[in-house]
Design a protein around this motif. Structure first.
Motif, PDB file in Angstrom:
ATOM      1  N   VAL A  25       0.867  -1.187   0.000  1.00  0.00           N
ATOM      2  CA  VAL A  25       0.000   0.000   0.000  1.00  0.00           C
ATOM      3  C   VAL A  25       0.902   1.235   0.000  1.00  0.00           C
ATOM      4  O   VAL A  25       1.787   1.344   0.852  1.00  0.00           O
ATOM      5  CB  VAL A  25      -0.912   0.024   1.245  1.00  0.00           C
ATOM      6  CG1 VAL A  25      -1.761   1.296   1.268  1.00  0.00           C
ATOM      7  CG2 VAL A  25      -1.809  -1.221   1.281  1.00  0.00           C
ATOM      8  N   PRO A  26       0.803   2.175  -0.938  1.00  0.00           N
ATOM      9  CA  PRO A  26      -0.246   2.252  -1.966  1.00  0.00           C
ATOM     10  C   PRO A  26       0.139   1.634  -3.313  1.00  0.00           C
ATOM     11  O   PRO A  26      -0.685   1.653  -4.217  1.00  0.00           O
ATOM     12  CB  PRO A  26      -0.389   3.770  -2.138  1.00  0.00           C
ATOM     13  CG  PRO A  26       0.996   4.290  -1.932  1.00  0.00           C
ATOM     14  CD  PRO A  26       1.636   3.377  -0.919  1.00  0.00           C
ATOM     15  N   ASP A  27       1.358   1.073  -3.435  1.00  0.00           N
ATOM     16  CA  ASP A  27       1.845   0.645  -4.756  1.00  0.00           C
ATOM     17  C   ASP A  27       0.882  -0.314  -5.448  1.00  0.00           C
ATOM     18  O   ASP A  27       0.471  -0.079  -6.584  1.00  0.00           O
ATOM     19  CB  ASP A  27       3.224  -0.005  -4.628  1.00  0.00           C
ATOM     20  CG  ASP A  27       4.197   0.899  -3.876  1.00  0.00           C
ATOM     21  OD1 ASP A  27       3.881   1.265  -2.715  1.00  0.00           O
ATOM     22  OD2 ASP A  27       5.239   1.254  -4.431  1.00  0.00           O
ATOM     23  N   ASP A  28       0.513  -1.406  -4.748  1.00  0.00           N
ATOM     24  CA  ASP A  28      -0.401  -2.382  -5.358  1.00  0.00           C
ATOM     25  C   ASP A  28      -1.869  -1.970  -5.167  1.00  0.00           C
ATOM     26  O   ASP A  28      -2.671  -2.063  -6.091  1.00  0.00           O
ATOM     27  CB  ASP A  28      -0.199  -3.772  -4.725  1.00  0.00           C
ATOM     28  CG  ASP A  28       1.236  -4.259  -4.891  1.00  0.00           C
ATOM     29  OD1 ASP A  28       1.871  -3.877  -5.903  1.00  0.00           O
ATOM     30  OD2 ASP A  28       1.718  -4.999  -4.016  1.00  0.00           O
ATOM     31  N   VAL A  29      -2.190  -1.558  -3.963  1.00  0.00           N
ATOM     32  CA  VAL A  29      -3.576  -1.194  -3.645  1.00  0.00           C
ATOM     33  C   VAL A  29      -3.567   0.126  -2.854  1.00  0.00           C
ATOM     34  O   VAL A  29      -2.939   0.202  -1.797  1.00  0.00           O
ATOM     35  CB  VAL A  29      -4.272  -2.295  -2.805  1.00  0.00           C
ATOM     36  CG1 VAL A  29      -5.719  -1.898  -2.492  1.00  0.00           C
ATOM     37  CG2 VAL A  29      -4.232  -3.648  -3.531  1.00  0.00           C
ATOM     38  N   ALA A  30      -4.239   1.140  -3.378  1.00  0.00           N
ATOM     39  CA  ALA A  30      -4.373   2.419  -2.653  1.00  0.00           C
ATOM     40  C   ALA A  30      -5.594   2.337  -1.736  1.00  0.00           C
ATOM     41  O   ALA A  30      -6.590   1.703  -2.082  1.00  0.00           O
ATOM     42  CB  ALA A  30      -4.522   3.569  -3.635  1.00  0.00           C
ATOM     43  N   VAL A  31      -5.489   2.962  -0.555  1.00  0.00           N
ATOM     44  CA  VAL A  31      -6.575   2.867   0.426  1.00  0.00           C
ATOM     45  C   VAL A  31      -6.970   4.271   0.902  1.00  0.00           C
ATOM     46  O   VAL A  31      -6.112   5.079   1.244  1.00  0.00           O
ATOM     47  CB  VAL A  31      -6.155   2.011   1.642  1.00  0.00           C
ATOM     48  CG1 VAL A  31      -7.273   1.963   2.686  1.00  0.00           C
ATOM     49  CG2 VAL A  31      -5.778   0.594   1.200  1.00  0.00           C
ATOM     50  N   VAL A  32      -8.279   4.540   0.931  1.00  0.00           N
ATOM     51  CA  VAL A  32      -8.801   5.786   1.489  1.00  0.00           C
ATOM     52  C   VAL A  32      -9.849   5.442   2.549  1.00  0.00           C
ATOM     53  O   VAL A  32     -10.665   4.535   2.350  1.00  0.00           O
ATOM     54  CB  VAL A  32      -9.448   6.683   0.400  1.00  0.00           C
ATOM     55  CG1 VAL A  32     -10.019   7.964   1.016  1.00  0.00           C
ATOM     56  CG2 VAL A  32      -8.434   7.027  -0.678  1.00  0.00           C
ATOM     57  N   GLY A  33      -9.811   6.147   3.673  1.00  0.00           N
ATOM     58  CA  GLY A  33     -10.796   5.937   4.735  1.00  0.00           C
ATOM     59  C   GLY A  33     -11.799   7.084   4.810  1.00  0.00           C
ATOM     60  O   GLY A  33     -11.953   7.861   3.861  1.00  0.00           O
ATOM     61  N   PHE A  34     -12.464   7.192   5.964  1.00  0.00           N
ATOM     62  CA  PHE A  34     -13.438   8.266   6.191  1.00  0.00           C
ATOM     63  C   PHE A  34     -13.480   8.541   7.690  1.00  0.00           C
ATOM     64  O   PHE A  34     -13.572   7.596   8.473  1.00  0.00           O
ATOM     65  CB  PHE A  34     -14.836   7.830   5.707  1.00  0.00           C
ATOM     66  CG  PHE A  34     -15.771   8.981   5.375  1.00  0.00           C
ATOM     67  CD1 PHE A  34     -16.099   9.269   4.058  1.00  0.00           C
ATOM     68  CD2 PHE A  34     -16.319   9.783   6.368  1.00  0.00           C
ATOM     69  CE1 PHE A  34     -16.961  10.319   3.725  1.00  0.00           C
ATOM     70  CE2 PHE A  34     -17.179  10.833   6.047  1.00  0.00           C
ATOM     71  CZ  PHE A  34     -17.501  11.103   4.719  1.00  0.00           C
ATOM     72  N   ASP A  35     -13.411   9.790   8.096  1.00  0.00           N
ATOM     73  CA  ASP A  35     -13.492  10.283   9.486  1.00  0.00           C
ATOM     74  C   ASP A  35     -12.317  11.187   9.817  1.00  0.00           C
ATOM     75  O   ASP A  35     -12.487  12.234  10.396  1.00  0.00           O
ATOM     76  CB  ASP A  35     -13.508   9.175  10.559  1.00  0.00           C
ATOM     77  CG  ASP A  35     -14.864   8.524  10.735  1.00  0.00           C
ATOM     78  OD1 ASP A  35     -15.850   9.110  10.253  1.00  0.00           O
ATOM     79  OD2 ASP A  35     -14.936   7.438  11.341  1.00  0.00           O
ATOM     80  N   ASP A  36     -11.067  10.718   9.473  1.00  0.00           N
ATOM     81  CA  ASP A  36      -9.832  11.316   9.968  1.00  0.00           C
ATOM     82  C   ASP A  36      -9.853  11.330  11.489  1.00  0.00           C
ATOM     83  O   ASP A  36      -9.813  12.385  12.136  1.00  0.00           O
ATOM     84  CB  ASP A  36      -9.601  12.722   9.421  1.00  0.00           C
ATOM     85  CG  ASP A  36      -8.166  13.176   9.681  1.00  0.00           C
ATOM     86  OD1 ASP A  36      -7.291  12.298   9.757  1.00  0.00           O
ATOM     87  OD2 ASP A  36      -7.928  14.385   9.838  1.00  0.00           O
ATOM     88  N   MET A  37      -9.901  10.120  12.019  1.00  0.00           N
ATOM     89  CA  MET A  37     -10.031   9.926  13.452  1.00  0.00           C
ATOM     90  C   MET A  37      -8.656   9.766  14.091  1.00  0.00           C
ATOM     91  O   MET A  37      -7.964   8.797  13.841  1.00  0.00           O
ATOM     92  CB  MET A  37     -10.839   8.631  13.680  1.00  0.00           C
ATOM     93  CG  MET A  37     -11.066   8.294  15.127  1.00  0.00           C
ATOM     94  SD  MET A  37     -12.146   9.489  15.892  1.00  0.00           S
ATOM     95  CE  MET A  37     -13.622   9.185  14.932  1.00  0.00           C
ATOM     96  N   PRO A  38      -8.192  10.746  14.892  1.00  0.00           N
ATOM     97  CA  PRO A  38      -6.945  10.513  15.606  1.00  0.00           C
ATOM     98  C   PRO A  38      -7.217   9.556  16.758  1.00  0.00           C
ATOM     99  O   PRO A  38      -8.287   9.666  17.366  1.00  0.00           O
ATOM    100  CB  PRO A  38      -6.564  11.902  16.138  1.00  0.00           C
ATOM    101  CG  PRO A  38      -7.797  12.715  16.085  1.00  0.00           C
ATOM    102  CD  PRO A  38      -8.794  12.034  15.209  1.00  0.00           C
ATOM    103  N   PRO A  39      -6.321   8.656  17.121  1.00  0.00           N
ATOM    104  CA  PRO A  39      -5.013   8.498  16.487  1.00  0.00           C
ATOM    105  C   PRO A  39      -5.018   7.510  15.336  1.00  0.00           C
ATOM    106  O   PRO A  39      -3.959   7.276  14.734  1.00  0.00           O
ATOM    107  CB  PRO A  39      -4.180   7.932  17.630  1.00  0.00           C
ATOM    108  CG  PRO A  39      -5.147   7.084  18.401  1.00  0.00           C
ATOM    109  CD  PRO A  39      -6.498   7.734  18.251  1.00  0.00           C
ATOM    110  N   ILE A  40      -6.157   6.940  14.981  1.00  0.00           N
ATOM    111  CA  ILE A  40      -6.168   5.841  14.012  1.00  0.00           C
ATOM    112  C   ILE A  40      -5.517   6.229  12.692  1.00  0.00           C
ATOM    113  O   ILE A  40      -4.572   5.589  12.224  1.00  0.00           O
ATOM    114  CB  ILE A  40      -7.610   5.363  13.734  1.00  0.00           C
ATOM    115  CG1 ILE A  40      -8.284   4.942  15.035  1.00  0.00           C
ATOM    116  CG2 ILE A  40      -7.622   4.208  12.745  1.00  0.00           C
ATOM    117  CD1 ILE A  40      -9.782   4.791  14.903  1.00  0.00           C
ATOM    118  N   ALA A  41      -6.047   7.317  12.075  1.00  0.00           N
ATOM    119  CA  ALA A  41      -5.637   7.638  10.713  1.00  0.00           C
ATOM    120  C   ALA A  41      -4.143   7.934  10.617  1.00  0.00           C
ATOM    121  O   ALA A  41      -3.501   7.643   9.610  1.00  0.00           O
ATOM    122  CB  ALA A  41      -6.455   8.831  10.205  1.00  0.00           C
TER     123      ALA A  41
END
Lengths: 336, 336
Positions: B272-288
């Protein structure tokens, strides 16, 4: 604020059932002296209209709310940051739910809001209160006593000697601390430091007493005050290493503090447990298992503590013992 | 339960002030028609005795409690496990505290307890309610409407089209999802998968709609249902990789789901991201920020959402707009 939805009234129920307001009121409040046929007509009208009695009025008659307040004497941000509180609440929630009582968690931004919490408790909204994480100079116990609400404390209140009717549940903090320090002595450690919790809380003071029970002639420079958080654990460990570079063990007052201490030891290149052995307190998943290395710690059953607090309150405090002390056990992992 | 502490009565205040019960009652309830000299004598007696008026009785007169209920329509264990709720509560707590209103968090073990929550709301213990994380077939909205308590919802309720007087605050879930998918297309990705949230929640359904707005002819096998947790995100990613091994990007419905998907991708040896790009939702600290690699995600201002819900309720719903939609922004980090 304005109501946004129409709500069936007592009058509407009375009209539909063809009875007087007083009869509806008596049925709704479970009072006697109403013929069974009328009771059934009222109940049917209540059902059909979706009537919900005004409990503020009803509670003046029945004095019951089937609701229990829970107060954590810490700011809201701390309640959600420290998994200790989530575990205690889990035990409380399970027990209250099993008895169809509503858990009413009163959150605050800090001690300045405790007068407002006292007003809510005095306001006749709950049948009792469960209070934990008290600090010594907190105005809450005074406010709660004025509110006249039956209360069980989590952790021995600092002033319990002086008041009647105080009921609390606690862990054997002093005994657990003694076990931790004895374990370190048994591993051949001699320069055992202690990072305390906030000493205005009896749990922290009792653990320090347990440490001193065993380390009777300990160098006072080996004790550093913390506050049960990882950040302070880290800072305290740096201070101890600067002051006593020859220390060979640390007893941290809880697992978060121990996690912070482990970070500081790593930064100083001290190997755990080879150079410095570390013991925590709580056995809080996931912290204790996920530290590097995994943490030897004193386990207390926090969820059971919450459950027991709720159980004592629901059973009624007239028959309750003034305190219940839960045993602790040492859990050995890699750090000591 | 029995009272454990004596509590000064209205009678005691009247005796000390040398006035009638009725006069004390009028002063305590802020009523007019009492001479200033008497008001002061009563206030002094109240102060000296530490008298707290019975708010259950007083609220029948004033109809105010200065307290607001917050209900998260999820089990208590979930409320403490998902940092989303802590952030929303932080915004609510700050706003209510600034207006000296008590935050009353009503916790449950699950949906079976919602009838009890409805009874508490109907019981005249709070001036209003803030409700979030509703699911489509939840009985709560019906119970709240019956209780007649002014309510602001966090997130668009699924049934809002059909009812009057519904007020809610939401993020632009659909627009945010479109931004996420367009960003992935802009990076040259073509086989973009989507792990949804629980589709009985409008936030999840709206994000799926946003994905479909952009991926008009998407292979339906590229969509897998999740439930906003990391565990399900991981399982969904495994299922997607088995079904569509040629996928080159994933839009996860929230950051926890994305964190689970990253774990699954690592297990499959996909970079990631070379083979598979990933996008999330929230921008939750500290996770993101702490995922490996750091997560590109759609930021929504969760704390502001909570603050705004509280503000609308306190201002009064008669003047409130029926909905407020907060904008989202794409935050670019290493994962896409």
């Amino acid at each position: 604020m304005t109501d946004t939805a129409p709500r069936p009234t007592l009058e509407a129920v009375a009209a539909r059932a063809g009875v007087s307001r007083a009869t509806v009121s008596r049925v709704v409040n479970g009072g006697d002296g109403v013929r069974q046929a009328l009771v059934e007509r009222v109940q049917q009208a209540v059902e059909e209209l979706g009537y919900v009695p005004n409990q503020a009025a009803r509670s003046l008659v029945t004095k019951r709310h089937d609701a229990v307040a829970v107060i954590v004497a810490e700011p809201e941000s701390r309640v959600f940051a420290d998994p200790f509180f989530a575990r205690q609440l889990r035990g409380i929630s399970k027990e209250l739910t099993a008895h169809d009582n509503q858990l009413v968690l009163l959150l605050t931004e800090g001690r300045d809001d405790h007068a407002r919490v006292g007003r809510y408790l005095a306001g006749g909204h709950v049948d009792g209160a469960l209070v934990f994480s008290l600090h010594l100079d907190d105005p809450l116990p005074e406010l709660i006593q004025r509110a006249g609400v039956p209360t069980v404390f989590g952790g021995r209140p600092g002033w319990s000697g002086g008041r009647d009717g105080v009921v609390y549940v606690d862990s054997d903090n002093r005994g657990g601390a003694r076990d931790a320090v004895r374990h370190l002595l048994g591993l051949g450690r001699a320069r055992i430091a202690h990072i305390t919790g906030p000493l205005d809380q009896t749990s922290a003071a009792d653990r320090l007493d347990g440490y001193r029970d065993v380390m009777v002639d300990a160098d006072p420079r080996l004790v550093e005050e913390g506050d049960f958080t990882a950040g302070t654990g880290e800072r305290a460990m740096h201070a101890l290493l600067a002051r006593c570079p020859d220390l060979d063990a640390v007893f941290a007052a809880n697992d978060l503090t121990a996690a912070g201490a482990l970070r500081a030891l790593r930064e100083h290149g001290r190997r755990v447990p080879d150079d410095v052995a570390v013991v925590g307190f709580d056995d809080m998943p996931p912290i204790a298992e996920q530290t590097e290395p995994a943490l030897t710690t004193v386990r207390q059953d926090i969820e059971e503590m919450g459950r027991l607090m709720a159980r004592l309150l629901l059973r009624g405090l007239a028959q309750a013992p003034s305190s219940v002390i839960l045993p602790t056990t040492l859990v050995r992992r890699a750090s000591a």
